[in-house]
Design a protein around this motif. Structure first.
Motif, mmCIF file in Angstrom:
data_model
loop_
_atom_site.group_PDB
_atom_site.id
_atom_site.type_symbol
_atom_site.label_atom_id
_atom_site.label_comp_id
_atom_site.label_asym_id
_atom_site.label_seq_id
_atom_site.Cartn_x
_atom_site.Cartn_y
_atom_site.Cartn_z
ATOM 1 N N THR A 169 0.821 -1.207 0.000
ATOM 2 C CA THR A 169 0.000 0.000 0.000
ATOM 3 C C THR A 169 0.854 1.256 0.000
ATOM 4 O OG1 THR A 169 -1.696 1.263 1.198
ATOM 5 C CG2 THR A 169 -0.197 -0.091 2.524
ATOM 6 N N ARG A 170 0.332 2.291 -0.656
ATOM 7 C CA ARG A 170 1.025 3.580 -0.710
ATOM 8 C C ARG A 170 0.628 4.502 0.436
ATOM 9 N NH1 ARG A 170 -1.030 5.493 -6.466
ATOM 10 N NH2 ARG A 170 -2.960 4.849 -5.452
ATOM 11 N N LEU A 171 -0.463 4.211 1.121
ATOM 12 C CA LEU A 171 -0.937 5.112 2.167
ATOM 13 C C LEU A 171 -0.118 4.936 3.441
ATOM 14 C CD1 LEU A 171 -4.785 4.856 1.615
ATOM 15 C CD2 LEU A 171 -3.282 6.760 1.017
ATOM 16 N N PRO A 172 0.113 6.017 4.194
ATOM 17 C CA PRO A 172 0.969 5.930 5.385
ATOM 18 C C PRO A 172 0.252 5.271 6.556
ATOM 19 C CG PRO A 172 0.128 8.154 5.143
ATOM 20 C CD PRO A 172 -0.311 7.402 3.913
ATOM 21 N N LEU A 276 -4.303 23.665 -2.880
ATOM 22 C CA LEU A 276 -5.454 22.903 -2.423
ATOM 23 C C LEU A 276 -5.952 22.009 -3.551
ATOM 24 C CD1 LEU A 276 -7.852 22.382 -0.393
ATOM 25 C CD2 LEU A 276 -9.008 24.336 -1.478
ATOM 26 N N VAL A 277 -6.431 20.812 -3.183
ATOM 27 C CA VAL A 277 -7.119 19.929 -4.117
ATOM 28 C C VAL A 277 -8.556 19.776 -3.649
ATOM 29 C CG1 VAL A 277 -7.295 17.581 -5.016
ATOM 30 C CG2 VAL A 277 -5.045 18.663 -4.769
ATOM 31 N N VAL A 278 -9.501 20.046 -4.524
ATOM 32 C CA VAL A 278 -10.921 19.770 -4.267
ATOM 33 C C VAL A 278 -11.300 18.608 -5.161
ATOM 34 C CG1 VAL A 278 -13.270 20.656 -4.324
ATOM 35 C CG2 VAL A 278 -11.390 22.179 -3.693
ATOM 36 N N CYS A 279 -11.730 17.505 -4.555
ATOM 37 C CA CYS A 279 -11.878 16.278 -5.335
ATOM 38 C C CYS A 279 -12.988 15.409 -4.756
ATOM 39 C CB CYS A 279 -10.559 15.506 -5.349
ATOM 40 S SG CYS A 279 -10.088 14.825 -3.730
ATOM 41 N N HIS A 280 -13.164 14.247 -5.359
ATOM 42 C CA HIS A 280 -14.170 13.272 -4.973
ATOM 43 C C HIS A 280 -13.693 12.341 -3.866
ATOM 44 C CE1 HIS A 280 -11.341 11.455 -7.535
ATOM 45 N NE2 HIS A 280 -11.997 10.342 -7.764
ATOM 46 N N GLY A 281 -12.436 12.406 -3.514
ATOM 47 C CA GLY A 281 -11.899 11.499 -2.495
ATOM 48 C C GLY A 281 -11.460 10.166 -3.035
ATOM 49 N N GLY A 282 -11.222 10.060 -4.345
ATOM 50 C CA GLY A 282 -10.691 8.828 -4.905
ATOM 51 C C GLY A 282 -9.301 8.537 -4.360
ATOM 52 N N SER A 283 -8.952 7.264 -4.259
ATOM 53 C CA SER A 283 -7.690 6.889 -3.619
ATOM 54 C C SER A 283 -6.481 7.454 -4.345
ATOM 55 C CB SER A 283 -7.585 5.365 -3.527
ATOM 56 O OG SER A 283 -8.517 4.860 -2.597
ATOM 57 N N GLY A 284 -6.480 7.428 -5.678
ATOM 58 C CA GLY A 284 -5.336 7.946 -6.419
ATOM 59 C C GLY A 284 -5.133 9.434 -6.205
ATOM 60 N N THR A 285 -6.217 10.181 -6.192
ATOM 61 C CA THR A 285 -6.113 11.621 -5.981
ATOM 62 C C THR A 285 -5.675 11.933 -4.560
ATOM 63 O OG1 THR A 285 -7.878 11.969 -7.604
ATOM 64 C CG2 THR A 285 -7.337 13.808 -6.166
ATOM 65 N N VAL A 286 -6.262 11.240 -3.590
ATOM 66 C CA VAL A 286 -5.891 11.463 -2.196
ATOM 67 C C VAL A 286 -4.427 11.119 -1.975
ATOM 68 C CG1 VAL A 286 -6.246 10.626 0.168
ATOM 69 C CG2 VAL A 286 -8.210 11.211 -1.266
ATOM 70 N N PRO A 295 -3.137 19.877 1.031
ATOM 71 C CA PRO A 295 -4.396 19.525 1.716
ATOM 72 C C PRO A 295 -5.552 19.393 0.738
ATOM 73 C CG PRO A 295 -3.895 21.849 2.021
ATOM 74 C CD PRO A 295 -2.708 21.262 1.310
ATOM 75 N N LEU A 296 -6.645 18.782 1.230
ATOM 76 C CA LEU A 296 -7.770 18.458 0.352
ATOM 77 C C LEU A 296 -9.101 18.887 0.943
ATOM 78 C CD1 LEU A 296 -5.922 15.448 0.597
ATOM 79 C CD2 LEU A 296 -7.109 15.272 -1.596
ATOM 80 N N VAL A 307 -14.899 6.687 2.778
ATOM 81 C CA VAL A 307 -13.865 6.261 3.730
ATOM 82 C C VAL A 307 -12.644 7.153 3.613
ATOM 83 C CG1 VAL A 307 -12.251 4.401 4.298
ATOM 84 C CG2 VAL A 307 -14.650 3.875 3.832
ATOM 85 N N ASN A 308 -12.192 7.419 2.390
ATOM 86 C CA ASN A 308 -11.025 8.275 2.195
ATOM 87 C C ASN A 308 -11.261 9.672 2.739
ATOM 88 O OD1 ASN A 308 -9.721 6.173 0.879
ATOM 89 N ND2 ASN A 308 -10.399 6.842 -1.150
ATOM 90 N N ALA A 309 -12.464 10.196 2.512
ATOM 91 C CA ALA A 309 -12.775 11.543 3.001
ATOM 92 C C ALA A 309 -12.701 11.603 4.517
ATOM 93 C CB ALA A 309 -14.166 11.959 2.508
#
Length: 381
Positions: A169-172, A276-286, A295-296, A307-309
């Motif tokens: 996984t890439r997430l910390p 700033l990133v305003v997004c849908h909370g997709g894993s790749g974007t996050v 920040p998002l 879940v990501n959000a």
């Protein structure tokens, strides 16, 4: 070493495999990618050999997807996992993957977390396998109980062996603790390019707006993009909106002067300059935003995005705005209250330095993990 990589059709499912594919190629390994027909245009642009498997019957897949879209979010995720990624996906892809494992004889199979036919093929031929996360562990773990009825018809114990295989996984860890005993974390060593000036030398903060690669298929897509532009463009910022290739930017109509829209720009180039990133909370974007310390504001629509959000908001690296504007059967609609909520959230994150500071702390944590190339050494049979 010979490494077989397997993915479902979505680019968001394939891209987490890319660092490993590139690392294998760079060190001289033999690489083969096996994927459905929908991924062939992307694979054709790359230099690695690939084979194309089958796809579910169109009418049956359309019927299942119609049912999925009518379900509640949790029930829809369950149906996607068991029916689309599970029953239909395995049936369509197993012949090609079984043939590749039998004839090409890889030493290792690396698959994205929701591609299951490669696990069945690897188990049949006694080949070790590892899965690469395409979502937060909390989300993936919620779908794991669905795997036993999907995989057990192909062999006793396959589901359990999948869950005990290496999980990459890439997430910390501080953001996304893993329940999997053999978890390896990695980061992508990216080299951002220079983002061309599209705003005549203006110096206001840059806000990147994106809904990823899948939202463009929604019938409400153009309205979603117009709503987030309306929300953010009222602030003293520059805006770069990327729509993906399923939306023609001209479909959005006239846009405010500080808003620039393109179908695709390398995310890493944008994030080098973004505030700033305003997004849908997709894993790749996050992942990309946090890896760059940006920040998002997440506006989750479906799948793993809620879940990501929550993870982003809980970590203090941004905020979440849950859409409320659409009726129950059309959740992917943003109403006037949502527009106001997104604008207020963006303004808050831009003004309050703690959000940027927390995102940068997560970026430091991510950079301290192994690169994909370093991680490969631990996976060799």
């Amino acid at each position: 070493m010979r490494v077989l990589f397997a993915s479902t059709r979505g680019s968001g499912h394939f891209h987490p495999l890319v660092p490993f594919i590139d690392a294998c190629t760079a060190r001289g390994d033999d690489v083969l990618v096996v994927a459905p027909p929908g991924l062939e245009p992307l694979l054709a642009t790359r230099k690695q050999p690939y084979r194309i498997g089958g796809e579910p019957p169109h009418e049956e897949l359309a019927r299942v997807m119609t049912d999925v879209l009518a379900l509640s979010p949790d029930a829809g995720v369950a149906a996607m996992t068991s029916e689309v990624f599970g029953r239909l996906g395995i049936t369509a892809m197993l012949p090609a993957l079984d043939e590749a494992c039998r004839d090409w004889r890889p030493d290792l199979v690396v698959h994205e977390a929701y591609e299951f036919a490669s696990v069945v093929a690897a188990e049949r031929h006694g080949i070790p396998h590892a899965r690469v996360a395409v979502a937060a562990a909390r989300f993936t773990r919620s779908t794991d109980p669905l795997l036993t009825p999907v995989l057990e018809p192909y062999g006793t114990g396959i589901a359990q062996r999948l869950l005990t295989a290496p999980y990459l996984t890439r997430l910390p860890a501080s953001l996304d603790p893993s329940p999997y005993a053999v978890t390896h974390r990695y980061h992508e060593a990216l080299r951002p390019g220079v983002l061309p000036d599209r705003w005549g030398g203006a110096q206001e903060p840059l806000v990147h707006l994106t809904l990823g690669t899948e939202a463009g298929a929604l019938p409400t897509a153009a309205g979603l993009y117009r709503a987030i532009v309306e929300a953010v463009s009222a602030l003293p910022v520059r805006v770069l909106l990327t729509t993906g290739h399923l939306i023609d930017p001209t479909d959005l109509g006239p846009l405010p002067p500080r808003v620039h829209v393109e179908q695709w720009v390398p995310q890493v180039d944008i994030l080098r300059s973004a505030s700033l990133v305003v997004c849908h909370g997709g894993s790749g974007t996050v992942y990309g935003a946090l890896a760059a310390g940006v920040p998002l504001v997440c506006v989750p629509l479906f799948a793993d995005q809620p879940v990501n959000a929550r993870l982003v908001a809980g970590a203090g690296a941004g905020t979440a705005v849950t859409p409320t504007g659409g009726p129950v059967d059309e959740p992917a609609v943003l109403g006037p209250d949502d527009v106001g909520g997104i604008r207020a959230a963006a303004e808050l994150v831009l003004k309050e330095p703690s959000y940027r500071a927390r995102a940068e702390c997560l970026a430091d944590e991510m950079r301290a993990t192994a690169t994909a190339a370093e991680l490969l050494d631990t996976l060799e049979p």
